[in-house]
Every structure is written in structure tokens, then in C-alpha cells.
Design an enzyme around this catalytic site. Structure first.
Site, PDB file in Angstrom:
ATOM      1  CG  ASP A  39       2.006   4.978  39.306  1.00 18.79           C
ATOM      2  OD1 ASP A  39       2.607   4.114  40.411  1.00 18.79           O
ATOM      3  OD2 ASP A  39       2.964   5.409  37.825  1.00 18.79           O
ATOM      4  CB  VAL A  66      -5.659   0.826  37.423  1.00 19.68           C
ATOM      5  CG1 VAL A  66      -4.890   2.236  37.774  1.00 19.68           C
ATOM      6  CG2 VAL A  66      -4.488  -0.583  37.159  1.00 19.68           C
ATOM      7  CE1 TYR A 161       2.150  -6.307  29.428  1.00 22.90           C
ATOM      8  CE2 TYR A 161       2.817  -7.538  27.570  1.00 22.90           C
ATOM      9  CZ  TYR A 161       3.032  -6.571  28.347  1.00 22.90           C
ATOM     10  OH  TYR A 161       3.329  -5.109  28.015  1.00 22.90           O
ATOM     11  CB  THR A 198      10.705   1.246  29.831  1.00 18.05           C
ATOM     12  OG1 THR A 198      10.440  -0.100  29.514  1.00 18.05           O
ATOM     13  CG2 THR A 198      10.243   2.770  28.538  1.00 18.05           C
TER      14      THR A 198
END
Length: 267
Positions: A39, A66, A161, A198
Site C-alpha cells: 500500500d 501500483v 470508475y 467502507t
């Protein structure tokens, strides 16, 4: 009956510091896997890894951007050195920036493409290289990428997205075909999570309300529930359980698939 246990397996989870990624890392560890959390959130990632170690699991943290090829190469090397190999890769890292199509910011579009599409593609690149015969790990394995129910439905405010998550589906299927044809011994699948409360999911509800698409964040979440046959939002453990299944030998004849974990919303 084939076991869902992952004893002896080594997993790298991207975006594993919090949210869905942390839940997936916890579930993989509970099933017996050693876990490396990758991360950009270093402090949170280290805390998550420590919590897993406190529970008795083998867990480490590695800084991972990433979108950066060299960062991926370093993370895979760390997996081999720190947890003894790599045979499970969870491409979970992703971002969502809500916008009406008429108000799209090119910088936001590029950021989502970089993290969600390029980040997943690079994960597949380095995961396959490491797991295939002659690779740094070389024992085959399973790559699981996190797409979204947004890849299968039209929901307002998340056009780009949704496009990036659709791309993950296509990447998954091509990678699975190449892996099989070239004898890599790596299964490649993805999951389509439904809306989960979340930090990212909650922010989406807030953003949709601020754009005028719904009268309140609660109404936005309620609209999702109304579209979901099982009548509730997803939970982190719903998604984590699906990842454990796809990582385990219980799914040993499944590759190139997208598994909906959305309560039926995308059917």
C-alpha cells in the site's frame, strides 16, 4: 470435499492497509496464508500487518505504488524474501472519484485509469512473471482482481470508475487465456463487489448526494439496497470470503471468470 484452507500459501494484497483490502488480508491469513500487505499508506499498512501478527498470522508490509513498474518489481521481490514466495495476488488497490460526465476533470480521469487499470495490469504482469515456471516463486497460483458491480450496471455519477472496472474484467479474461495457453499454472479471476460501507463506499454516497443525484447519502445507499435482491449492502467479509474461495483449491477449475458478490444487484 476440497478444502478452503490456504496453509503454506503466500499472498500479496494491494491496497491492503484498510477497507476491503485489510479484510481480504485478514481472511487469507485466517485461512492459513502468509500475507504481505502492499500500500501507499505506510503507517496504516504497518498497523494492519502488526494486527495480523498479533493474531498469530505471518504478515509483513511493503510500500507499493501500483502505478509504478519498479515498485511492483520490488514488492514481488519482498514477497519472495519476507514471506517465502508468492502464489496468491489480490489486485485490490483502486480509487473512485465521483463526477457527472458533463463535469469530468481530465486529471481525475487519468488518475483512475492509472490506479485502477494500469495498476491492475502491472499486478498481473509481475504476478504472472513471478508465479510461472522459472519465475521468482515459480509454483503457479491464483490472481484475483477486484472489479465492481459498477462494471455490470449503469449507476449515475461513476462513469469513469465503471469504465475502469469493466477494463479489469477484460484484463482478467485475457490474462487467464494467456496463462493457460502458455502453461503458467496461474488461474486469473476477478470479483464484482457490491456497494460496501467502507470509507470509499460511504464517500460515494456522500458525493452522489452533493451532485444532486439523491436527496441525501442515506437515500443513495437506500437506492442501492432497493436494487439488490438480497436487500442489504455488502459487507467486507462477503468480499473477503469470495477472495479466499478463488485463492483456494475449491476453485481449482475456475479461471477467466468474474464472480458477482453483489447480492444480485448486477444480474
Amino acid at each position: 470435499m476440497t478444502s478452503y484452507q490456504l496453509n503454506g500459501r503466500k499472498a500479496l494484497v494491494t491496497g491492503g492497509a484498510r477497507g476491503l483490502g485489510a479484510g481480504m488480508a485478514e481472511a487469507l491469513a485466517a485461512a492459513g496464508a502468509a500475507v504481505l500487505i502492499g500500500d501507499v499508506l505506510e503507517e496504516e499498512g504497518k498497523q494492519t500487518a502488526q494486527a495480523l501478527r498479533d493474531s498469530g498470522a505471518t504478515a509483513e508490509f511493503v510500500p507499493l505504488d501500483v502505478t509504478d513498474d519498479d515498485s511492483w518489481a520490488s514488492a514481488v521481490n519482498t514477497a519472495v524474501d519476507a514471506i517465502g514466495g508468492l502464489d496468491i495476488l489480490v489486485n485490490n488497490a483502486g480509487i473512485e472519484i465521483t463526477s457527472l460526465i458533463t463535469e469530468l476533470d481530465p486529471a481525475d480521469v487519468r488518475r483512475m485509469l492509472d490506479v485502477n487499470v494500469l495498476g491492475t495490469a502491472l499486478g498481473m504482469k509481475h504476478g504472472l512473471r513471478a508465479m510461472r515456471p522459472g519465475g521468482a516463486a515459480g509454483n503457479g497460483g491464483s490472481i484475483i482482481s477486484v472489479a465492481s458491480v459498477a462494471a455490470t450496471i449503469a449507476f449515475p455519477g461513476i462513469s469513469v470508475y465503471s469504465a475502469t472496472k469493466s477494463a479489469i474484467d477484460r484484463l482478467t479474461r485475457v490474462a487467464a487465456a494467456e496463462s493457460g495457453k502458455l502453461g503458467y499454472g496461474v488461474r486469473v479471476n476477478c470479483i464484482y463487489p457490491g456497494l460496501t460501507p467502507t470509507a470509499m463506499g460511504n464517500q460515494l454516497a456522500v458525493d452522489c448526494a452533493e451532485l444532486g443525484l439523491f436527496p441525501s447519502p442515506e437515500a443513495a445507499a437506500g437506492a442501492v439496497v432497493e436494487l439488490t435482491p438480497l436487500g442489504r449492502l455488502g459487507q467486507v467479509d462477503d468480499m473477503a470470503d469470495a477472495v479466499v474461495f478463488l485463492a483456494s483449491d475449491a476453485s481449482k477449475f475456475i479461471t477467466g471468470a468474474g464472480l458477482p458478490v453483489d447480492g444480485g444487484m448486477g444480474m
